[in-house]
Design an enzyme around this catalytic site. Structure first.
Site, PDB file in Angstrom:
ATOM      1  N   HIS A   1       7.710 -10.871  -6.187  1.00 10.33           N
ATOM      2  CA  HIS A   1       6.736 -10.757  -7.281  1.00 10.33           C
ATOM      3  C   HIS A   1       6.707 -12.040  -8.116  1.00 10.33           C
ATOM      4  CE1 HIS A   1       5.916  -6.661  -6.307  1.00 10.33           C
ATOM      5  NE2 HIS A   1       7.116  -6.207  -6.654  1.00 10.33           N
TER       6      HIS A   1
ATOM      7  N   ARG B   1      -7.998  -3.148   4.635  1.00  8.50           N
ATOM      8  CA  ARG B   1      -8.547  -2.040   3.848  1.00  8.50           C
ATOM      9  C   ARG B   1      -8.647  -2.495   2.401  1.00  8.50           C
ATOM     10  NH1 ARG B   1      -3.705   0.640   1.943  1.00  8.50           N
ATOM     11  NH2 ARG B   1      -1.890  -0.246   3.002  1.00  8.50           N
TER      12      ARG B   1
ATOM     13  N   GLU C   1     -22.257  -4.098  -2.054  1.00  7.42           N
ATOM     14  CA  GLU C   1     -22.053  -4.549  -0.670  1.00  7.42           C
ATOM     15  C   GLU C   1     -21.333  -5.896  -0.640  1.00  7.42           C
ATOM     16  OE1 GLU C   1     -25.670  -4.439   1.542  1.00  7.42           O
ATOM     17  OE2 GLU C   1     -26.008  -2.314   1.169  1.00  7.42           O
TER      18      GLU C   1
ATOM     19  N   ASP D   1      -1.420  -8.610  -1.858  1.00  2.77           N
ATOM     20  CA  ASP D   1      -0.507  -7.799  -1.055  1.00  2.77           C
ATOM     21  C   ASP D   1       0.518  -8.681  -0.335  1.00  2.77           C
ATOM     22  OD1 ASP D   1       0.526  -5.491  -0.028  1.00  2.77           O
ATOM     23  OD2 ASP D   1      -0.949  -5.279   1.565  1.00  2.77           O
ATOM     24  N   GLY D   2       1.726  -8.146  -0.183  1.00  6.28           N
ATOM     25  CA  GLY D   2       2.730  -8.807   0.641  1.00  6.28           C
ATOM     26  C   GLY D   2       3.901  -9.404  -0.110  1.00  6.28           C
ATOM     27  N   ASN D   3       3.967  -9.235  -1.431  1.00  7.16           N
ATOM     28  CA  ASN D   3       5.083  -9.806  -2.190  1.00  7.16           C
ATOM     29  C   ASN D   3       6.436  -9.280  -1.697  1.00  7.16           C
ATOM     30  OD1 ASN D   3       3.478 -11.372  -3.905  1.00  7.16           O
ATOM     31  ND2 ASN D   3       3.249  -9.725  -5.395  1.00  7.16           N
ATOM     32  N   ARG D   4       6.520  -7.964  -1.512  1.00  4.60           N
ATOM     33  CA  ARG D   4       7.806  -7.370  -1.125  1.00  4.60           C
ATOM     34  C   ARG D   4       8.176  -7.737   0.318  1.00  4.60           C
ATOM     35  NH1 ARG D   4       8.234  -1.236  -2.409  1.00  4.60           N
ATOM     36  NH2 ARG D   4       6.366  -1.110  -1.101  1.00  4.60           N
ATOM     37  N   ARG D   5       7.190  -7.745   1.225  1.00  7.54           N
ATOM     38  CA  ARG D   5       7.480  -8.113   2.608  1.00  7.54           C
ATOM     39  C   ARG D   5       7.887  -9.581   2.717  1.00  7.54           C
ATOM     40  NH1 ARG D   5       2.195  -6.477   5.494  1.00  7.54           N
ATOM     41  NH2 ARG D   5       1.380  -6.451   3.364  1.00  7.54           N
TER      42      ARG D   5
ATOM     43  N   ARG E   1      -8.147  -9.853   0.479  1.00  6.21           N
ATOM     44  CA  ARG E   1      -6.873  -9.134   0.608  1.00  6.21           C
ATOM     45  C   ARG E   1      -5.929  -9.941   1.481  1.00  6.21           C
ATOM     46  NH1 ARG E   1      -5.274  -2.947   0.917  1.00  6.21           N
ATOM     47  NH2 ARG E   1      -3.043  -3.250   1.163  1.00  6.21           N
TER      48      ARG E   1
ATOM     49  N   ASN F   1       1.737   2.690  -7.262  1.00  3.23           N
ATOM     50  CA  ASN F   1       2.959   1.903  -7.422  1.00  3.23           C
ATOM     51  C   ASN F   1       3.987   2.574  -8.330  1.00  3.23           C
ATOM     52  OD1 ASN F   1       1.142  -1.265  -7.382  1.00  3.23           O
ATOM     53  ND2 ASN F   1       2.002  -0.078  -5.700  1.00  3.23           N
TER      54      ASN F   1
END
Length: 318
Positions: free
Chosen positions: A50, A209, A222, A33-37, A203, A81
Site C-alpha cells: 500500500h 472487471r 459507455e 489493484d495489486g498492492n497486496r500481491r 484497472r 475491504n
C-alpha cells in the site's frame, strides 16, 4: 534483456505514445489493484504494498495534469475491504490519514488548484480518517482547476440503492412527482457535489472487471476500459499512456460510427432530420476512411434531391 536496454526501449516507447496522443479524457477513474500481491511477491507484508502504491498514486496525479485530464477518481477502499484483517486495515487507515494530510498541505496541490473530495460512506471509517478527509477537503475547497476524488468505503450498487430510496421517499411524501424524475434527480442524490461522466476506467493487477465502480457515471457514459497486468506499485507512465490511447481509439470509433449512421440516413429522412444528419456528417467526416468520405458537393446534392422529394409535412410529395 539487460536492464539498461530495457530502460532505453521503455523510454522510446513512452516517447512514441506521447507523440501519438492528441487529446485527453476529461474524467479518468482508476481501480488501484495489486498492492497486496505485489508485496507478497517481494516477501513483504500488505502495508508495504500500500505504501509503494501511494507513490504511484502521486505520479498518476501528475501525469493526468500533464496531459489535460480534469478529474481523477481513485478506488482506494471499497465496502468489501472492511472484511480484510483488522491489523491490515488499521495500517491502511494510518496511511490514508497521513496521505490526506500531506495532500492537504502539498504545494503542488495548491499551485495546481486541485480540489480533493471523498466519495462513499465516509461515516463508516475511523474517526482519524474522517478528520483527515475533512482537513483535505476544507483546505482545497476553493479550487476548481482539477478534481481528485478518493473513493473510500465505496460501493457503486449501494450508492444507487440509497439514491433510489431517497427518490421513493420524496415521492411518498409528495415532495416529488413521478413524472418529474429524470437523470438529474438521481445524480443529485448520489453525491453532494457533481461528478463528471467517466470517460476512461483503468484497472491494474490483471483482473478484467470494473468491480461495481461508478456504475452510473461510467456505464451510463459507455466509458472506455483499459485492463493491464502490472500491479499498482509497478504501473508506469507507459501503461498510463496506453490507457489514454485506448480511450482515443474508443472515441474515434464512436465518431466514425456516428458519421456512417448519418450517411446511411441521408437518403430517407425528413427536412429537419436531413439538416441534422448533414451536420453530423460534416462534423465527423474526417473520422471516416478516405474512401468513405463524401465531398461537400455530394452532401449538397443529396440535400437538394431530398428537398425536391419531401414536402413541408415530411411526407413524400405526390
Amino acid at each position: 534483456m539487460k536492464r539498461w536496454l530495457r530502460e532505453r526501449v521503455d523510454a522510446a516507447y513512452e516517447g512514441l505514445l506521447s507523440r501519438e496522443i492528441s487529446g485527453a479524457p476529461t474524467h479518468v477513474a482508476v481501480i488501484q489493484d495489486g498492492n497486496r500481491r505485489y508485496a507478497r511477491r517481494k516477501g513483504d507484508d500488505a502495508p508495504e504494498g500500500h505504501r509503494e502504491g501511494a507513490q504511484t498514486t502521486e505520479r498518476v496525479l501528475e501525469w493526468c495534469q500533464d496531459i489535460g485530464v480534469e478529474e481523477l477518481t481513485l478506488y482506494t477502499f471499497s465496502t468489501e475491504n472492511f472484511d480484510r484483517p483488522d491489523e491490515e486495515n488499521e495500517q491502511l487507515f494510518d496511511l490514508l490519514e497521513r496521505k490526506l494530510h500531506e495532500f492537504g498541505d502539498a504545494d503542488r496541490v495548491h499551485d495546481n488548484g486541485v480540489r480533493i473530495r471523498a466519495l462513499g460512506d465516509v461515516d463508516r471509517l475511523p474517526e482519524r480518517v474522517r478528520e483527515a478527509v475533512d482537513y483535505a477537503e476544507r483546505r482545497t475547497r476553493g479550487y476548481d482547476q482539477f478534481v481528485l476524488n478518493i473513493a473510500l468505503a465505496y460501493g457503486g450498487r449501494s450508492q444507487l440503492l440509497e439514491a433510489a430510496r431517497g427518490v421513493a421517499t420524496d415521492v411518498e411524501n409528495e415532495r416529488l412527482e413521478p413524472d418529474e424524475i429524470d437523470v438529474e434527480t438521481i445524480e443529485d442524490r448520489l453525491y453532494e457535489r457533481p461528478v463528471r461522466d467517466v470517460d476512461l476506467i483503468i484497472r491494474t493487477g490483471g483482473d478484467e472487471r470494473t468491480s461495481n465502480f461508478l456504475p452510473w457515471h461510467a456505464n451510463g457514459n459507455e466509458a472506455a476500459v483499459f485492463f493491464c497486468t502490472p500491479y499498482w506499485p509497478e504501473f508506469s507512465k507507459t501503461d498510463f499512456l496506453r490507457g489514454i490511447r485506448t480511450y482515443e481509439h474508443r472515441a474515434e470509433s464512436w465518431r466514425r460510427n456516428r458519421a456512417r449512421r448519418a450517411l446511411a440516413l441521408l437518403g430517407a429522412v425528413s427536412d429537419a432530420e436531413l439538416a441534422e444528419a448533414k451536420s453530423v456528417v460534416e462534423r465527423f467526416r474526417d473520422s471516416l476512411p478516405t474512401a468513405e468520405q463524401p465531398d461537400p458537393e455530394e452532401l449538397d446534392a443529396i440535400q437538394n434531391e431530398q428537398g425536391d422529394g419531401i414536402d413541408s409535412s415530411s411526407r413524400a410529395a405526390d
